[in-house]
Design an enzyme around this catalytic site. Structure first.
Site, PDB file in Angstrom:
ATOM      1  N   HIS A  16       0.750  -1.272   0.073  1.00  0.00           N
ATOM      2  CA  HIS A  16      -0.030   0.185   0.105  1.00  0.00           C
ATOM      3  C   HIS A  16       1.001   1.145   0.020  1.00  0.00           C
ATOM      4  O   HIS A  16       1.208   1.785   1.125  1.00  0.00           O
ATOM      5  CB  HIS A  16      -0.990   0.018   1.395  1.00  0.00           C
ATOM      6  CG  HIS A  16      -1.936   1.092   1.311  1.00  0.00           C
ATOM      7  ND1 HIS A  16      -1.708   2.053   1.506  1.00  0.00           N
ATOM      8  CD2 HIS A  16      -3.177   0.925   1.024  1.00  0.00           C
ATOM      9  CE1 HIS A  16      -2.876   2.821   1.164  1.00  0.00           C
ATOM     10  NE2 HIS A  16      -3.859   2.082   1.114  1.00  0.00           N
ATOM     11  N   ASN A  60      -2.457  -2.210  -4.169  1.00  0.00           N
ATOM     12  CA  ASN A  60      -3.316  -1.211  -3.878  1.00  0.00           C
ATOM     13  C   ASN A  60      -3.007   0.096  -4.943  1.00  0.00           C
ATOM     14  O   ASN A  60      -1.930   0.658  -4.662  1.00  0.00           O
ATOM     15  CB  ASN A  60      -3.725  -0.696  -2.717  1.00  0.00           C
ATOM     16  CG  ASN A  60      -4.835   0.242  -2.583  1.00  0.00           C
ATOM     17  OD1 ASN A  60      -5.948  -0.211  -2.612  1.00  0.00           O
ATOM     18  ND2 ASN A  60      -4.356   1.399  -2.308  1.00  0.00           N
ATOM     19  N   GLU A  61      -4.089   0.265  -5.926  1.00  0.00           N
ATOM     20  CA  GLU A  61      -3.854   1.538  -6.528  1.00  0.00           C
ATOM     21  C   GLU A  61      -2.340   1.827  -7.183  1.00  0.00           C
ATOM     22  O   GLU A  61      -2.009   2.739  -6.959  1.00  0.00           O
ATOM     23  CB  GLU A  61      -4.393   2.742  -5.855  1.00  0.00           C
ATOM     24  CG  GLU A  61      -5.994   2.751  -5.334  1.00  0.00           C
ATOM     25  CD  GLU A  61      -6.309   4.096  -4.483  1.00  0.00           C
ATOM     26  OE1 GLU A  61      -5.357   4.924  -4.564  1.00  0.00           O
ATOM     27  OE2 GLU A  61      -7.603   4.218  -4.422  1.00  0.00           O
ATOM     28  N   GLU A 273     -13.045  -0.251  -2.155  1.00  0.00           N
ATOM     29  CA  GLU A 273     -13.235   0.992  -1.638  1.00  0.00           C
ATOM     30  C   GLU A 273     -14.120   1.548  -2.344  1.00  0.00           C
ATOM     31  O   GLU A 273     -14.461   1.639  -3.728  1.00  0.00           O
ATOM     32  CB  GLU A 273     -12.093   1.927  -1.667  1.00  0.00           C
ATOM     33  CG  GLU A 273     -10.840   1.310  -1.002  1.00  0.00           C
ATOM     34  CD  GLU A 273      -9.812   2.463  -0.812  1.00  0.00           C
ATOM     35  OE1 GLU A 273      -9.612   3.552  -1.076  1.00  0.00           O
ATOM     36  OE2 GLU A 273      -8.570   1.931  -0.707  1.00  0.00           O
TER      37      GLU A 273
END
Length: 323
Positions: A16, A60-61, A273
């Site tokens: 993350h 993540n992202e 999310e």
């Protein structure tokens, strides 16, 4: 262990945003060896937690990690290599993800029976005017979500054609011998393609879009945004949250799920999310309205369009506590 005692299924994200400092000192995601280092790390976590964790997210992202961390340099690790760094980062990150996935399938799946995916963030895009061609919407989705999803989930793998063609052409005009977008070789294609059991998706908002037809100046610093040749807008009637980038567009979540279904053969999607920011007041009716409208959009995608949505988790207080 405490989650399981309370009948809450743990989902673990391996990366993350931050890397260990010693890995960053070696170049972070600009280092071609980062994939092997990530695989060794993933091996340790799979071994220690895999008996209790059945859902894994590698990254993540990644778009934000690469674009803001290695392109514009506005976020950690503050590397300003616009137009080059973000593409190298994404390339090596995809390889790292695939290494971890292949390791799990080979070494742990038979005993642990878990799933491994990756979480992407994105918006859905709508034409700003009736004169905007539908291909511009596809271009916007491919430059944002398809950048990472296409190599893994598409029928043939590889980066989206719009990205390959545009960046290759611009690189030539800049006098470069090869494209700023790295090539996914045949061996890498075999490694990356199909390397996920589900697509994690963070959705908050959408945008209007137009195509930027202005002439390109090869003497100026390149960037992902310039390469995309897109302009983004919002509607005045869209309600805005406390975050200046968050506008409530629930239909965008439905349309994104339908796009995934059509684009990636109805891949299983875990919405990781979705939520609303405010000033922390107890009377948070706007949050209630936002969540309700987005859950209705998900329900429509599942029941009317038969999208393969396998879960939904809401953006909550502790999700941003580390910031």
């Amino acid at each position: 262990d405490e989650l399981i005692v309370n009948n809450i299924e743990p989902v673990v994200t391996l990366h993350h945003y931050d890397l260990p400092q010693w890995v960053q000192d070696q170049g972070g995601f600009l280092n071609p060896n980062v994939g092997m280092l990530f695989m060794l790390y993933a091996d340790t976590v799979f071994k220690e937690l895999g008996s209790r964790v059945k859902v894994w997210i590698t990254f993540n992202e990644p778009m934000d990690v690469c674009l803001e961390g290695y392109g514009t340099g506005v976020s950690a690790p503050l590397v300003k290599m616009s137009g080059v760094g973000e593409y190298l980062c994404a390339h090596h990150l995809l390889i790292a993800h695939a290494y971890a996935y292949r390791l799990y399938r080979k070494k742990y799946f038979e005993d642990q029976r878990g799933m491994v995916g990756i979480t992407l963030d994105g918006r859905f895009y709508y034409p700003k005017t009736s004169y905007v061609d539908e291909s511009v919407i596809q271009r916007a989705m491919n430059f944002e979500v398809g950048w990472f999803a296409n190599p893994i989930f598409s029928k043939h793998g590889g980066y989206p054609e719009e990205m390959i063609d545009e960046i290759n052409e611009r690189s030539k005009r800049e006098g470069r011998k090869k494209s700023r977008l790295p090539v996914i070789t045949e061996n890498l294609m075999t490694l990356i393609h199909g390397s996920a059991d589900f697509l994690g998706y963070n959705y908050y908002s959408s945008r209007l879009v137009t195509f930027d037809s202005s002439d390109y100046d090869p003497k100026k610093t390149p960037s992902w945004l310039k390469d995309s040749r897109l302009n983004f807008f919002t509607k005045p009637e869209w309600k805005r949250a406390k975050s200046n980038w968050l506008f409530s567009v629930p239909e965008g979540l439905h349309d994104a799920l339908v796009w995934f279904k059509k684009q990636y053969n109805n891949v299983p999607v875990l919405i990781t999310e979705n939520g609303w920011s405010d000033d922390g007041q107890l009377e948070d009716d706007d949050r209630v309205e936002y969540l309700k409208s987005h859950l209705i959009s998900i329900s429509k995608a599942i029941n009317e369009d038969h999208c393969n949505v396998i879960g939904y988790t809401v953006w909550s207080l502790v999700d941003s506590f580390e910031w």
